[in-house]
Design an enzyme around this catalytic site. Structure first.
Site, mmCIF file in Angstrom:
data_model
loop_
_atom_site.group_PDB
_atom_site.id
_atom_site.type_symbol
_atom_site.label_atom_id
_atom_site.label_comp_id
_atom_site.label_asym_id
_atom_site.label_seq_id
_atom_site.Cartn_x
_atom_site.Cartn_y
_atom_site.Cartn_z
ATOM 1 N N GLN A 124 -45.840 -4.962 21.810
ATOM 2 C CA GLN A 124 -46.679 -4.252 22.774
ATOM 3 C C GLN A 124 -47.866 -5.094 23.223
ATOM 4 O O GLN A 124 -48.235 -5.078 24.401
ATOM 5 C CB GLN A 124 -47.169 -2.933 22.168
ATOM 6 N N GLU A 147 -56.909 -0.442 12.406
ATOM 7 C CA GLU A 147 -55.775 -0.822 11.545
ATOM 8 C C GLU A 147 -55.185 0.408 10.859
ATOM 9 O O GLU A 147 -55.897 1.228 10.290
ATOM 10 C CB GLU A 147 -56.246 -1.816 10.486
ATOM 11 N N GLY A 148 -53.869 0.542 10.930
ATOM 12 C CA GLY A 148 -53.181 1.665 10.279
ATOM 13 C C GLY A 148 -53.594 3.011 10.846
ATOM 14 O O GLY A 148 -53.696 3.987 10.120
ATOM 15 N N ASP A 181 -54.089 10.477 12.491
ATOM 16 C CA ASP A 181 -54.594 9.435 13.380
ATOM 17 C C ASP A 181 -56.115 9.538 13.430
ATOM 18 O O ASP A 181 -56.655 10.491 13.998
ATOM 19 C CB ASP A 181 -53.995 9.612 14.781
ATOM 20 N N ARG A 183 -58.220 7.253 14.717
ATOM 21 C CA ARG A 183 -58.799 6.342 15.703
ATOM 22 C C ARG A 183 -59.696 7.070 16.702
ATOM 23 O O ARG A 183 -59.442 8.205 17.055
ATOM 24 C CB ARG A 183 -57.687 5.612 16.461
#
Length: 259
Positions: A124, A147-148, A181, A183
């Site tokens: 990607q 990250e992750g 998630d 983020r």
């Protein structure tokens, strides 16, 4: 040999250091810096920026008041190598071109650096760079605290071990006590809005990224899907993105082919 004193260095750097303020953070941004990149055997010149965001209210106010000289003097004491700073790779006339592609790319140590086939992240990243060069204008925001899905590299390694025992990506993160998630995109969006006010087309399969941009008031002119490099090693990971994390599916037939 070129000789630099502190004042000369300050004069060179001061026009490359910016303070970007938003509702949630004060960010120190440095750039643009010419970055010739090898893209499939051809050299393409990007403009590179990096930034450091501060969220504590007292620290935010301090950073907002700093001069370029004070920021430079502060750098050695921050131990920045112990953490990670995000950056953005800009191509073409990003500020003024009416049409621009952007990619909000979460750092992936294993996929981006080592070329791991457990995910599609490396594909990607490089495919987004190609799309932006072909399009003529765009930017890759490389987000170092993602990250992750925001759990960090050490925790990600533990999640990988749990995945080898049969858990999917979401289950492994939840078992370790994290959100599916974690983020956030607010810092990157504030940098984006500083660099460009015109609409953007987002390269993504993730509706949460679209929602974050819309919530910020950013005008989104479209979306470019980003599927590829599907194999037996990452098909469960990709199916989990679609079935549990709500990612847009483009060709479920290909995913089922490897199931």
């Amino acid at each position: 040999m070129l000789q630099f004193d502190n004042q000369h260095a300050l004069n060179v750097l001061k026009n490359k250091i910016y303070t970007v303020t938003s509702e949630d953070a004060t960010s120190v941004m440095v750039g643009p810096i010419k970055l010739p990149v090898n893209l499939d055997g051809e050299t393409r010149e990007f403009q590179w920026y990096t930034w450091l965001s501060v969220h504590d209210q007292v620290e935010r106010e301090r950073y907002a008041s700093y001069t370029s000289e004070e920021i430079i003097a502060l750098m050695p004491s921050l131990q920045l190598a112990e953490g990670q700073q995000s950056s953005v790779l800009v191509y073409g006339d990003f500020e003024q071109d009416p049409y621009a592609l952007i990619r909000m790319h979460s750092i992936c140590h294993t996929g981006d650096i080592f070329g791991s086939k457990r995910c599609d992240c490396g594909y990607q990243l490089h495919q987004s760079m190609k799309l932006i060069v072909e399009h003529g204008t765009g930017a890759i925001f490389y987000l170092a605290n993602h990250e992750g899905r925001g759990i960090g590299l050490l925790s990600k390694s533990m999640a990988y071990i749990l995945q080898e025992e049969g858990l999917d990506t979401v289950e492994a993160n939840l078992v370790l006590g994290f959100a599916d998630d974690a983020r956030q995109y607010t810092d990157a969006i504030s940098i984006l809005q500083y660099l460009r006010q015109k609409p953007v087309t987002l390269i993504t399969n993730n509706p949460r990224k679209m929602e974050a941009l819309r919530a910020s008031g950013m005008n989104i002119s479209g979306r470019v899907p980003l599927w590829g490099d599907i194999s037996e090693y990452n098909v469960k990971y990709l199916q989990t993105k679609v079935n549990r994390s709500g990612h847009f599916a483009q060709n479920e037939g290909i995913l089922n082919e490897y199931a």
